[in-house]
Design a protein around this motif. Structure first.
Motif, PDB file in Angstrom:
ATOM      1  N   LEU A  75       0.856  -1.184   0.000  1.00  0.00           N
ATOM      2  CA  LEU A  75       0.000   0.000   0.000  1.00  0.00           C
ATOM      3  C   LEU A  75       0.896   1.240   0.000  1.00  0.00           C
ATOM      4  CD1 LEU A  75      -2.730   1.452   0.282  1.00  0.00           C
ATOM      5  CD2 LEU A  75      -2.541   1.140   2.769  1.00  0.00           C
ATOM      6  N   ALA A  76       0.741   2.090  -1.015  1.00  0.00           N
ATOM      7  CA  ALA A  76       1.519   3.325  -1.127  1.00  0.00           C
ATOM      8  C   ALA A  76       0.544   4.485  -0.963  1.00  0.00           C
ATOM      9  CB  ALA A  76       2.219   3.378  -2.486  1.00  0.00           C
ATOM     10  N   SER A  77       0.513   5.078   0.218  1.00  0.00           N
ATOM     11  CA  SER A  77      -0.449   6.156   0.464  1.00  0.00           C
ATOM     12  C   SER A  77       0.191   7.510   0.213  1.00  0.00           C
ATOM     13  CB  SER A  77      -0.942   6.098   1.917  1.00  0.00           C
ATOM     14  OG  SER A  77      -1.655   7.287   2.212  1.00  0.00           O
TER      15      SER A  77
ATOM     16  N   VAL B 183      -6.107  -1.443   7.937  1.00  0.00           N
ATOM     17  CA  VAL B 183      -5.690  -2.569   7.076  1.00  0.00           C
ATOM     18  C   VAL B 183      -5.304  -3.740   7.977  1.00  0.00           C
ATOM     19  CG1 VAL B 183      -4.934  -1.169   5.102  1.00  0.00           C
ATOM     20  CG2 VAL B 183      -3.328  -1.645   6.969  1.00  0.00           C
ATOM     21  N   PRO B 184      -5.225  -4.961   7.437  1.00  0.00           N
ATOM     22  CA  PRO B 184      -4.871  -6.107   8.276  1.00  0.00           C
ATOM     23  C   PRO B 184      -3.463  -5.963   8.869  1.00  0.00           C
ATOM     24  CG  PRO B 184      -5.798  -6.837   6.177  1.00  0.00           C
ATOM     25  CD  PRO B 184      -5.568  -5.372   6.050  1.00  0.00           C
ATOM     26  N   ALA B 185      -3.228  -6.594  10.023  1.00  0.00           N
ATOM     27  CA  ALA B 185      -1.905  -6.559  10.657  1.00  0.00           C
ATOM     28  C   ALA B 185      -0.870  -7.101   9.677  1.00  0.00           C
ATOM     29  CB  ALA B 185      -1.922  -7.402  11.929  1.00  0.00           C
ATOM     30  N   GLY B 186       0.302  -6.490   9.665  1.00  0.00           N
ATOM     31  CA  GLY B 186       1.383  -6.967   8.800  1.00  0.00           C
ATOM     32  C   GLY B 186       1.325  -6.438   7.379  1.00  0.00           C
ATOM     33  N   GLN B 187       0.374  -5.550   7.081  1.00  0.00           N
ATOM     34  CA  GLN B 187       0.254  -4.981   5.727  1.00  0.00           C
ATOM     35  C   GLN B 187       1.456  -4.049   5.455  1.00  0.00           C
ATOM     36  OE1 GLN B 187      -1.870  -5.189   3.005  1.00  0.00           O
ATOM     37  NE2 GLN B 187      -0.409  -3.756   2.090  1.00  0.00           N
ATOM     38  N   PRO B 188       2.231  -4.316   4.393  1.00  0.00           N
ATOM     39  CA  PRO B 188       3.314  -3.377   4.054  1.00  0.00           C
ATOM     40  C   PRO B 188       2.734  -2.026   3.599  1.00  0.00           C
ATOM     41  CG  PRO B 188       3.592  -5.486   2.896  1.00  0.00           C
ATOM     42  CD  PRO B 188       2.212  -5.477   3.483  1.00  0.00           C
ATOM     43  N   ILE B 189       3.226  -0.946   4.218  1.00  0.00           N
ATOM     44  CA  ILE B 189       2.732   0.400   3.865  1.00  0.00           C
ATOM     45  C   ILE B 189       3.922   1.335   3.643  1.00  0.00           C
ATOM     46  CG2 ILE B 189       1.238   2.332   4.496  1.00  0.00           C
ATOM     47  CD1 ILE B 189      -0.063   0.561   6.621  1.00  0.00           C
ATOM     48  N   VAL B 190       3.882   2.064   2.548  1.00  0.00           N
ATOM     49  CA  VAL B 190       4.822   3.159   2.319  1.00  0.00           C
ATOM     50  C   VAL B 190       3.993   4.434   2.304  1.00  0.00           C
ATOM     51  CG1 VAL B 190       6.582   4.144   0.800  1.00  0.00           C
ATOM     52  CG2 VAL B 190       6.274   1.653   0.900  1.00  0.00           C
TER      53      VAL B 190
ATOM     54  N   ALA C 284       7.069  -3.245   5.512  1.00  0.00           N
ATOM     55  CA  ALA C 284       7.417  -2.885   4.127  1.00  0.00           C
ATOM     56  C   ALA C 284       8.923  -2.908   3.882  1.00  0.00           C
ATOM     57  CB  ALA C 284       6.855  -1.505   3.794  1.00  0.00           C
ATOM     58  N   GLU C 285       9.714  -3.302   4.894  1.00  0.00           N
ATOM     59  CA  GLU C 285      11.186  -3.279   4.747  1.00  0.00           C
ATOM     60  C   GLU C 285      11.637  -3.943   3.447  1.00  0.00           C
ATOM     61  OE1 GLU C 285      13.702  -2.061   6.461  1.00  0.00           O
ATOM     62  OE2 GLU C 285      12.649  -1.222   8.201  1.00  0.00           O
ATOM     63  N   ASP C 286      11.055  -5.111   3.135  1.00  0.00           N
ATOM     64  CA  ASP C 286      11.523  -5.878   1.971  1.00  0.00           C
ATOM     65  C   ASP C 286      10.929  -5.382   0.656  1.00  0.00           C
ATOM     66  OD1 ASP C 286      12.955  -7.463   3.665  1.00  0.00           O
ATOM     67  OD2 ASP C 286      11.400  -9.016   3.812  1.00  0.00           O
ATOM     68  N   ASP C 287       9.800  -4.695   0.720  1.00  0.00           N
ATOM     69  CA  ASP C 287       9.053  -4.358  -0.503  1.00  0.00           C
ATOM     70  C   ASP C 287       9.074  -2.879  -0.868  1.00  0.00           C
ATOM     71  OD1 ASP C 287       7.984  -7.041  -0.803  1.00  0.00           O
ATOM     72  OD2 ASP C 287       6.786  -6.588   0.971  1.00  0.00           O
ATOM     73  N   ALA C 288       9.552  -2.037   0.055  1.00  0.00           N
ATOM     74  CA  ALA C 288       9.432  -0.592  -0.173  1.00  0.00           C
ATOM     75  C   ALA C 288      10.147  -0.155  -1.449  1.00  0.00           C
ATOM     76  CB  ALA C 288       9.984   0.176   1.025  1.00  0.00           C
ATOM     77  N   GLN C 289      11.259  -0.823  -1.769  1.00  0.00           N
ATOM     78  CA  GLN C 289      12.069  -0.379  -2.905  1.00  0.00           C
ATOM     79  C   GLN C 289      11.289  -0.394  -4.223  1.00  0.00           C
ATOM     80  OE1 GLN C 289      14.986   1.173  -2.449  1.00  0.00           O
ATOM     81  NE2 GLN C 289      14.638   1.709  -4.609  1.00  0.00           N
ATOM     82  N   THR C 290      10.335  -1.315  -4.324  1.00  0.00           N
ATOM     83  CA  THR C 290       9.547  -1.365  -5.557  1.00  0.00           C
ATOM     84  C   THR C 290       8.750  -0.069  -5.728  1.00  0.00           C
ATOM     85  OG1 THR C 290       7.702  -2.441  -4.430  1.00  0.00           O
ATOM     86  CG2 THR C 290       9.293  -3.882  -5.510  1.00  0.00           C
ATOM     87  N   VAL C 291       8.248   0.445  -4.601  1.00  0.00           N
ATOM     88  CA  VAL C 291       7.491   1.707  -4.654  1.00  0.00           C
ATOM     89  C   VAL C 291       8.451   2.881  -4.855  1.00  0.00           C
ATOM     90  CG1 VAL C 291       6.015   3.273  -3.341  1.00  0.00           C
ATOM     91  CG2 VAL C 291       5.684   0.789  -3.154  1.00  0.00           C
TER      92      VAL C 291
END
Ligand SMILES: NC(=O)C1=CN([C@@H]2O[C@H](COP(=O)(O)OP(=O)(O)OC[C@H]3O[C@@H](n4cnc5c(N)ncnc54)[C@H](O)[C@@H]3O)[C@@H](O)[C@H]2O)C=CC1
Ligand SMILES: O=C(O)[C@@H]1CCC=N1
Length: 282
Positions: free
Chosen positions: A109-111, A125-132, A155-162
């Motif tokens: 989720l990129a807000s 959002v559900p617990a553990g949802q990656p958010i940037v 979001a540590e592992d996924d933030a770079q995509t955003v």
């Protein structure tokens, strides 16, 4: 890492093709999309859109070749990254109905919702949802944006995509969330203030006989070049002012008159009002 210098990603950085959803396709979402399309970071067919009124964004979606979704849940179901670009007053209601979709589909989720923290977003959002959390400005439309971001632990592992997307349409800076309201004034709202300055300059040009169109071009090119001078070197704006103000010259007279009329204090008061509003005031 908060408060670090602008990250050094190249604008030509390769971004792995992925499906990007937009919930809300208003001014800011379109600026982001147009910027990403212009430099071919994404193709229209990578985009999954849903917004308030189909008559307001259907033609746009068709023109750029994006997929129009029937509802926001379908955006989540079809995307790897979901950009939340609705007004702050409705973000909670929008997210609440999407809880099952977020639970079922792994997305980041990129807000870009101004004034809404990671902690506030995570309540919807559900617990553990990656958010940037991001705060871009309108200049992303031409690849010249200034975007602040903060990420949650998930979001540590996924933030770079955003972040790769926003690096492709301007500069990015990781920022402590406490500083986001100040950043809104300095970067998010500031294009409006810069346009105000350019417009005021152009009006002076008109007053003295130059056409408005020519005066706007002259003022805008001068502001752009002056900003590039600041960014290109290590000389402070204050030292650059000294370089323009010749002794007993014309510029020092204009500068002192502007300050006498309250230029700097007006600018600071304007930013103060923006920050106060961003912090929940009137
Ligand atoms: N405009 C700017 O320069 C900046 C705006 N932002 C933030 O971006 C967000 C959007 O701002 P703008 O684009 O300026 O506003 P906007 O009003 O142009 O766009 C919001 C869009 O959300 C749509 N919408 C309303 N209800 C919806 C729903 N239930 N589901 C899906 N879409 C829905 C509306 O139809 C509208 O198109 C705001 O949260 C704002 O704080 C952040 C940085 C800069
Ligand atoms: O005026 C607003 O509320 C938003 C925040 C940054 C730019 N526009």
């Amino acid at each position: 890492m908060a408060g670090t210098a602008l990250t050094a990603f190249s604008h030509s950085m390769e971004v792995t093709p992925m499906r990007i959803g937009f919930i809300g396709v208003g001014n800011m979402a379109r600026a982001i999309i147009d910027g990403l399309l212009a430099n071919k970071t994404v193709a229209g067919s990578d985009l999954y859109l849903h917004s308030g009124h189909i008559e307001h964004y259907g033609d746009y979606a068709q023109t750029i070749g994006a997929h129009v979704m029937n509802d926001n849940a379908a955006v989540v179901a079809n995307s790897d990254i979901v950009v939340l670009a609705v007004k702050p007053k409705i973000y909670g209601r929008v997210l609440d109905v999407l809880q099952p979709a977020f639970a079922e589909h792994k997305v980041v989720l990129a807000s870009i919702v101004s004034g809404v923290s990671l902690a506030e977003l995570s309540q919807h959002v559900p617990a553990g949802q990656p958010i940037v959390r991001l705060l871009p400005n309108l200049n992303v439309k031409i690849g010249a944006g200034m975007t602040a971001y903060a990420i949650n632990d998930a979001a540590e592992d996924d933030a770079q995509t955003v972040l790769g997307l926003f690096d492709a349409i301007g500069k990015t800076m990781e920022l402590n969330e406490d500083d986001f309201s100040t950043f809104v004034a300095l970067a998010g709202s500031a294009p409006a203030f810069a346009y105000l300055f350019i417009d005021a300059m152009a009006r002076a040009g008109v007053k003295h006989g130059i056409s408005k169109a020519d005066a706007v071009r002259i003022a805008a090119q001068t502001v752009a070049g002056s900003a590039e001078m600041v960014l290109a070197g290590t000389t402070s704006p204050s030292d650059l002012i000294d370089q323009v103000c010749s002794p007993n010259g014309s510029t020092i007279r204009g500068y002192l008159t502007m300050e006498d009329k309250g230029f700097s204090s007006s600018v600071v008061a304007g930013l103060d009002a923006t920050i106060a509003r961003e912090n929940g005031g009137d």
